[in-house]
Structure formats: C-alpha cells, structure tokens
Design a protein around this motif. Structure first.
Motif, PDB file in Angstrom:
ATOM      1  N   TYR A  95      17.660   5.516  27.945  1.00 12.47           N
ATOM      2  CA  TYR A  95      17.495   7.296  28.126  1.00 12.47           C
ATOM      3  C   TYR A  95      18.264   7.815  29.027  1.00 12.47           C
ATOM      4  N   THR A  96      19.212   8.910  28.954  1.00 11.84           N
ATOM      5  CA  THR A  96      19.951   9.253  29.795  1.00 11.84           C
ATOM      6  C   THR A  96      19.874  10.741  29.852  1.00 11.84           C
ATOM      7  N   GLY A  97      19.889  11.303  31.309  1.00  7.36           N
ATOM      8  CA  GLY A  97      19.746  12.608  31.383  1.00  7.36           C
ATOM      9  C   GLY A  97      18.275  12.961  32.076  1.00  7.36           C
ATOM     10  N   TRP A  98      17.949  14.521  31.795  1.00  6.70           N
ATOM     11  CA  TRP A  98      16.790  14.837  32.415  1.00  6.70           C
ATOM     12  C   TRP A  98      16.436  16.041  31.569  1.00  6.70           C
ATOM     13  N   VAL A 149      17.123  16.925  18.362  1.00  2.46           N
ATOM     14  CA  VAL A 149      17.818  16.485  17.230  1.00  2.46           C
ATOM     15  C   VAL A 149      18.014  14.802  17.158  1.00  2.46           C
ATOM     16  N   VAL A 150      17.677  14.367  15.962  1.00  2.00           N
ATOM     17  CA  VAL A 150      17.748  12.796  15.824  1.00  2.00           C
ATOM     18  C   VAL A 150      19.088  12.510  14.724  1.00  2.00           C
ATOM     19  N   ARG A 151      19.746  11.492  15.054  1.00  2.00           N
ATOM     20  CA  ARG A 151      20.919  11.014  14.418  1.00  2.00           C
ATOM     21  C   ARG A 151      20.279   9.573  14.087  1.00  2.00           C
ATOM     22  N   GLY A 152      19.944   9.161  13.063  1.00  2.00           N
ATOM     23  CA  GLY A 152      19.671   7.690  12.627  1.00  2.00           C
ATOM     24  C   GLY A 152      18.460   7.779  11.678  1.00  2.00           C
ATOM     25  N   ASP A 153      17.589   6.797  11.676  1.00  2.00           N
ATOM     26  CA  ASP A 153      16.417   6.587  11.174  1.00  2.00           C
ATOM     27  C   ASP A 153      15.254   6.312  12.023  1.00  2.00           C
ATOM     28  N   LEU A 154      14.419   7.087  12.080  1.00  2.00           N
ATOM     29  CA  LEU A 154      13.008   7.129  12.959  1.00  2.00           C
ATOM     30  C   LEU A 154      12.458   5.698  12.351  1.00  2.00           C
ATOM     31  N   ALA A 155      12.126   5.787  10.993  1.00  2.00           N
ATOM     32  CA  ALA A 155      11.236   4.737  10.477  1.00  2.00           C
ATOM     33  C   ALA A 155      11.915   3.387  10.825  1.00  2.00           C
ATOM     34  N   GLU A 156      13.069   3.020  10.538  1.00  2.00           N
ATOM     35  CA  GLU A 156      13.677   1.946  11.000  1.00  2.00           C
ATOM     36  C   GLU A 156      13.977   1.711  12.525  1.00  2.00           C
ATOM     37  N   ARG A 157      13.787   2.554  13.258  1.00  3.93           N
ATOM     38  CA  ARG A 157      13.602   2.667  14.790  1.00  3.93           C
ATOM     39  C   ARG A 157      15.199   2.066  15.246  1.00  3.93           C
ATOM     40  N   LYS A 158      16.124   2.702  14.826  1.00  3.11           N
ATOM     41  CA  LYS A 158      17.410   2.823  15.080  1.00  3.11           C
ATOM     42  C   LYS A 158      18.010   3.981  14.934  1.00  3.11           C
ATOM     43  N   PHE A 159      18.124   4.675  16.129  1.00  2.00           N
ATOM     44  CA  PHE A 159      18.773   6.155  16.161  1.00  2.00           C
ATOM     45  C   PHE A 159      18.881   6.491  17.467  1.00  2.00           C
ATOM     46  N   VAL A 160      19.636   7.795  17.664  1.00  3.17           N
ATOM     47  CA  VAL A 160      19.703   8.527  18.852  1.00  3.17           C
ATOM     48  C   VAL A 160      19.111   9.697  18.779  1.00  3.17           C
ATOM     49  N   ALA A 161      18.574  10.135  19.771  1.00  8.14           N
ATOM     50  CA  ALA A 161      17.833  11.467  19.868  1.00  8.14           C
ATOM     51  C   ALA A 161      18.422  12.203  20.889  1.00  8.14           C
ATOM     52  N   LEU A 213      23.630  19.936  25.913  1.00  7.79           N
ATOM     53  CA  LEU A 213      22.961  18.662  25.725  1.00  7.79           C
ATOM     54  C   LEU A 213      22.197  18.203  27.294  1.00  7.79           C
ATOM     55  N   ALA A 214      20.920  18.224  27.124  1.00  8.51           N
ATOM     56  CA  ALA A 214      20.161  17.672  28.598  1.00  8.51           C
ATOM     57  C   ALA A 214      19.832  16.173  28.420  1.00  8.51           C
ATOM     58  N   ALA A 215      19.701  15.864  27.633  1.00  4.83           N
ATOM     59  CA  ALA A 215      19.295  14.325  27.670  1.00  4.83           C
ATOM     60  C   ALA A 215      19.577  13.722  26.302  1.00  4.83           C
ATOM     61  N   ALA A 216      19.575  12.490  26.369  1.00  4.91           N
ATOM     62  CA  ALA A 216      19.845  11.662  24.822  1.00  4.91           C
ATOM     63  C   ALA A 216      18.985  10.380  25.307  1.00  4.91           C
ATOM     64  N   MET A 217      18.566   9.763  24.046  1.00  4.79           N
ATOM     65  CA  MET A 217      17.859   8.573  24.072  1.00  4.79           C
ATOM     66  C   MET A 217      18.429   7.629  22.864  1.00  4.79           C
ATOM     67  N   ASN A 218      18.780   6.453  23.107  1.00  2.00           N
ATOM     68  CA  ASN A 218      19.430   5.601  22.145  1.00  2.00           C
ATOM     69  C   ASN A 218      18.477   4.309  21.912  1.00  2.00           C
ATOM     70  N   VAL A 219      17.979   4.224  20.655  1.00  2.16           N
ATOM     71  CA  VAL A 219      16.791   3.495  20.341  1.00  2.16           C
ATOM     72  C   VAL A 219      17.615   2.297  19.334  1.00  2.16           C
ATOM     73  N   ASN A 220      17.731   1.021  19.872  1.00  2.00           N
ATOM     74  CA  ASN A 220      18.392   0.010  19.170  1.00  2.00           C
ATOM     75  C   ASN A 220      19.666   0.474  18.628  1.00  2.00           C
ATOM     76  N   ARG A 259      24.078  20.298  14.349  1.00  3.87           N
ATOM     77  CA  ARG A 259      24.379  19.798  12.899  1.00  3.87           C
ATOM     78  C   ARG A 259      25.496  18.535  13.153  1.00  3.87           C
ATOM     79  N   ALA A 260      26.278  18.678  13.973  1.00  5.40           N
ATOM     80  CA  ALA A 260      27.083  17.381  14.365  1.00  5.40           C
ATOM     81  C   ALA A 260      26.446  16.242  14.854  1.00  5.40           C
ATOM     82  N   LEU A 261      25.397  16.607  15.783  1.00  2.00           N
ATOM     83  CA  LEU A 261      24.703  15.669  16.571  1.00  2.00           C
ATOM     84  C   LEU A 261      23.901  14.875  15.639  1.00  2.00           C
ATOM     85  N   ALA A 262      23.322  15.638  14.588  1.00  2.00           N
ATOM     86  CA  ALA A 262      22.669  14.741  13.556  1.00  2.00           C
ATOM     87  C   ALA A 262      23.426  14.020  12.518  1.00  2.00           C
ATOM     88  N   ASP A 263      24.634  14.382  12.392  1.00  2.00           N
ATOM     89  CA  ASP A 263      25.660  13.713  11.665  1.00  2.00           C
ATOM     90  C   ASP A 263      26.352  12.183  11.960  1.00  2.00           C
TER      91      ASP A 263
END
Length: 424
Positions: free
Chosen positions: A344-347, A357-369, A377-384, A405-409
């Motif tokens: 997790y980066t930012g505050w 905004v989510v890019r990736g697959d929450l169900a697979e637990r492989k995404f960037v929020a 952009l205030a913060a971002a979290m990359n999971v797997n 929209r670009a964040l999610a793509d």
C-alpha cells in the motif's frame, strides 16, 4: 550530579530507541561522515531488530532470531557505535544537554534523536491481565505467542486490523482454531472501505477463521479451575467465546512520555518539522513516534510502518549533520497473509471522500486498487501484483489529473496513466 554540557571538537550524538529506526540512524551518521561519538540507547535487552516478521514468518517459526537483527554485533564494534541496551532513559535535561537513566547514570549529548517507537494499546476490560492474554510488539512477545499456536488451541483475536489479521493467519498456519472479534462491520473497513475489506474477510473465512463483527468485548473471563488463566471472552450481548489464548491487536500508542516530560511539543507523537527537528533545535524524532510535517501531503502525519522506520532516520541523520534534508517519502506498508501479498502506497485523508477504482480481479485476489480525490491519486494498493509500487508512488507524487476509466483498464500501462495538466 549532572555535569555541565560543553562544546567539544568531537561531538556526541545520542539516539534513544534501539530499534530499526535507531540503528538505521547510527548507520546513516557514519556513512554521512560523522566521526564523533554515537551512543545508541535501548530499553530492550536485545540488539536492534526488525518488527514486521514478528507477526509474519517469525511468528510462524519460518525464520530464526538472527535473521531479525538489523546489523550483527560486529558492525556496532567496527563502526564505534556504543550500544547501551536494557537501559531506560527517564529524563531529558534540555538546558544541560544531558540524559538521566533509571539507574541514575548521566549521558551528555550535542544532538539527540528520539526513536522511542510505540507500544500496544491495552484492552481496558476486566481480566485483561490473565495469563494467556498476549500483545504483539517485541521479539519476546512473538516467541511467547508462537509457543501457544499449536493444533487445536482456541485462539481469539481481538481487533481486525493488520496485526490482528496477521496473527490470525499465523495461528491458522499452526493449526489453531481462530476467532476474530471486530467492532466494525468488517475487519479493515475503516482503512479500506467495505468492498476491499471484504477481500480480506473472505480470505480469512476461506481459511477457517470465524469472523464475529460488530461486537464489543466487555471482559475476559478466567478458565474454570484456573483463576489466573484465560478461559473465554465475554461480549456486550452476554455471548461468551471460549479461548485458550487471546491476542489483543487494537492499535498502538506513541511513546511520547520522555519528550513530553521535558517540554517538547507533543500531539499524537513528537511534533517535528519536515527536517524532523522538534521544538528544541538540538532534539529530533523519527519512526513511529514522530508526527512529522509532510511537504507533499500538506499536513503533519505519523506513520507506524516499517518503511518509515527505515527511511526517516536517514533524513534525521543528515539534518543532525547540518544538511538541508527533508522527509517527503510517501507512506508505504505491506502485509502477507496466507497466499495473499499486498503493498500500500500513499495516504487517504479520512476527512475527504474518495472514489475507489479497481484494476484486476477482486475474486482472484490479483488487482490494483486506487483511491482518487478530485481526479488526483491519493493512494494505491497492489494485491498479488508485483514490481509496481515505485510506479504507483510516482503517479501519486506527480499529482496530475488521472482518468478513472484508464485506471480501471488493464490495457493501459500504469506509467501512462497521467493526464496532462493542460487537459480539461
């Protein structure tokens, strides 16, 4: 009796707090060319060590104590860093530039750095001092808890924050039966929001953890026949949760008492400027205890994570050496739970509304929020998703407008997410 402070050609820099932050500061002073005396004072009997493994690999028995140490003993000897361990500093005499310890010893300083860290917040209910109630902060805490995480042991974790969930994962890895008690609707909801908090809730449920949310603990009761040992946890509605072990993870409090007693400005930590200097020009603070003015965020912030303890002392050391150094790194932390790894980066300012905004697959637990406020952009979290933290930090620091929209793509490369300031 105290001796008078005097200027000398070989100044003494004292660091109070012998954890990662303190040891890092000592190393930065030497690498920065300081040739004077360095004294590193710590209340614990152990040499400086890193804390993240205490709730992760070390708690699970996957690493040894030696792997925790910031530097081996030989490093302190070779670099002339005096270690004074198992030593509690009780007073700072600012005008005399001297410290007093619990044993009555005195120590003079020219510059003083406080890296006194934080301590676990105690659970204020009856029974909280029973044997079997654990807090997790020190290497001794981790070792004592690790010895209890055996197959079939009933472990109740009070608090669904990062430490609580990491302890729950370690307990499940040891074969214990685990229940997590959380006051909010989901663990981590106040930090991540309901959708992303659900990712971690589902993760633990799938691994056999029982989550009981929106509950309040009113007491810890003793075991039948063993009045000094824990036997269960009592909730506000009268429900009792059986327990052999209780882990309390309800946050920490900065160790500011030493600073406050000598008149330094204290407000949720030791108040310091962007150079990490306190209200006394010869006293600095870094790490968990420092509430530092952050030039990028435009406000003071106190960060309780490993990266802060690693990087902030380097700036403090440069300031002590007379350089014009500023601490402006973005907050960063990470967690490992089961097969999930996260950075997790930012505050995120809790007083502002943010679009998630989510890019990736929450169900697979492989995404960037992404947390977005007014197209910034205030913060971002990359999971797997790996090797993106620096890129995400660059996007946040740039402070340009971003297109959700670009964040999610996923087809849009992360390094192309910045929209020109001239657009729109």
């Amino acid at each position: 009796m105290a001796t008078q402070h005097s200027q000398s050609t070989s100044p003494t820099f004292v660091i109070v707090g012998a954890g990662l932050a303190g040891a890092t500061a000592a190393e930065a002073l030497r690498s920065g060319g300081f040739d004077g005396r360095i004294v590193l004072v710590g209340a614990e009997a152990h040499r400086p060590y890193e804390r993240p493994p205490l709730s992760k690999g070390y708690l699970q028995g996957r690493s040894d104590r030696g792997s925790l140490e910031v530097r081996p003993l030989r490093w302190y000897v070779d670099n002339r860093v005096e270690l004074r361990l198992d030593t509690l500093v009780t007073k700072i005499h600012r005008h005399a530039h001297e410290l007093e310890t619990a044993t009555g010893a005195w120590l003079s300083y020219d510059k003083l750095l406080l890296t006194t860290g934080a301590r676990p917040r105690r659970l204020p209910v009856p029974g909280s001092r029973l044997r079997g109630v654990h807090y997790l902060r020190t290497v001794d805490d981790s070792e004592h808890l690790r010895a209890t995480l055996t197959p079939g042991t009933r472990v109740v974790v009070i608090g669904g924050g990062w430490i609580g969930l990491e302890a729950a994962a370690a307990a499940r890895a040891g074969g214990a039966e685990v229940t997590v008690l959380e006051h909010a609707a989901r663990p981590l909801q106040s930090v991540l929001g309901p959708e992303l908090a659900g990712v971690f809730a589902d993760l633990h449920t799938e691994h056999g953890v029982e989550l009981r949310c929106e509950v309040t603990v009113t007491a810890i009761r003793p075991a039948e026949g063993s009045p000094d040992r824990v036997g269960g946890v009592v909730l506000a509605d009268g429900t009792q949760v059986e327990a052999d072990v209780v882990v309390v993870g309800i946050g920490v409090e900065p160790n500011v008492e030493l600073a406050a007693s000598c008149g330094l400005d204290v407000d949720d930590g030791i108040v310091v400027d962007r150079h990490l200097v306190s209200s006394d020009p010869d006293i600095l603070a870094a790490g968990d205890v420092a509430n530092a003015s952050h030039p990028l965020l435009g406000r003071p912030i106190r960060v309780e994570h490993w990266a802060n303890a690693l990087h902030q002392p380097v700036v403090a050391a440069r300031t002590m050496l007379g350089e014009d150094a500023t601490y402006d790194r973005l907050p960063y932390f990470f967690t490992d739970q089961y097969e999930l790894g996260m950075e997790y980066t930012g505050w995120v300012d809790p007083q502002r509304e943010h679009q998630v905004v989510v890019r990736g697959d929450l169900a697979e637990r492989k995404f960037v929020a992404f947390w977005v406020h007014r197209d910034r952009l205030a913060a971002a979290m990359n999971v797997n998703v790996w090797d993106v933290a620096e890129t995400l930090a660059g996007l946040i620091r740039d402070d340009s407008r971003v297109d959700p929209r670009a964040l999610a793509d996923p087809a849009v490369p992360l390094d192309q997410l910045i929209r020109s300031r001239a657009d729109g």
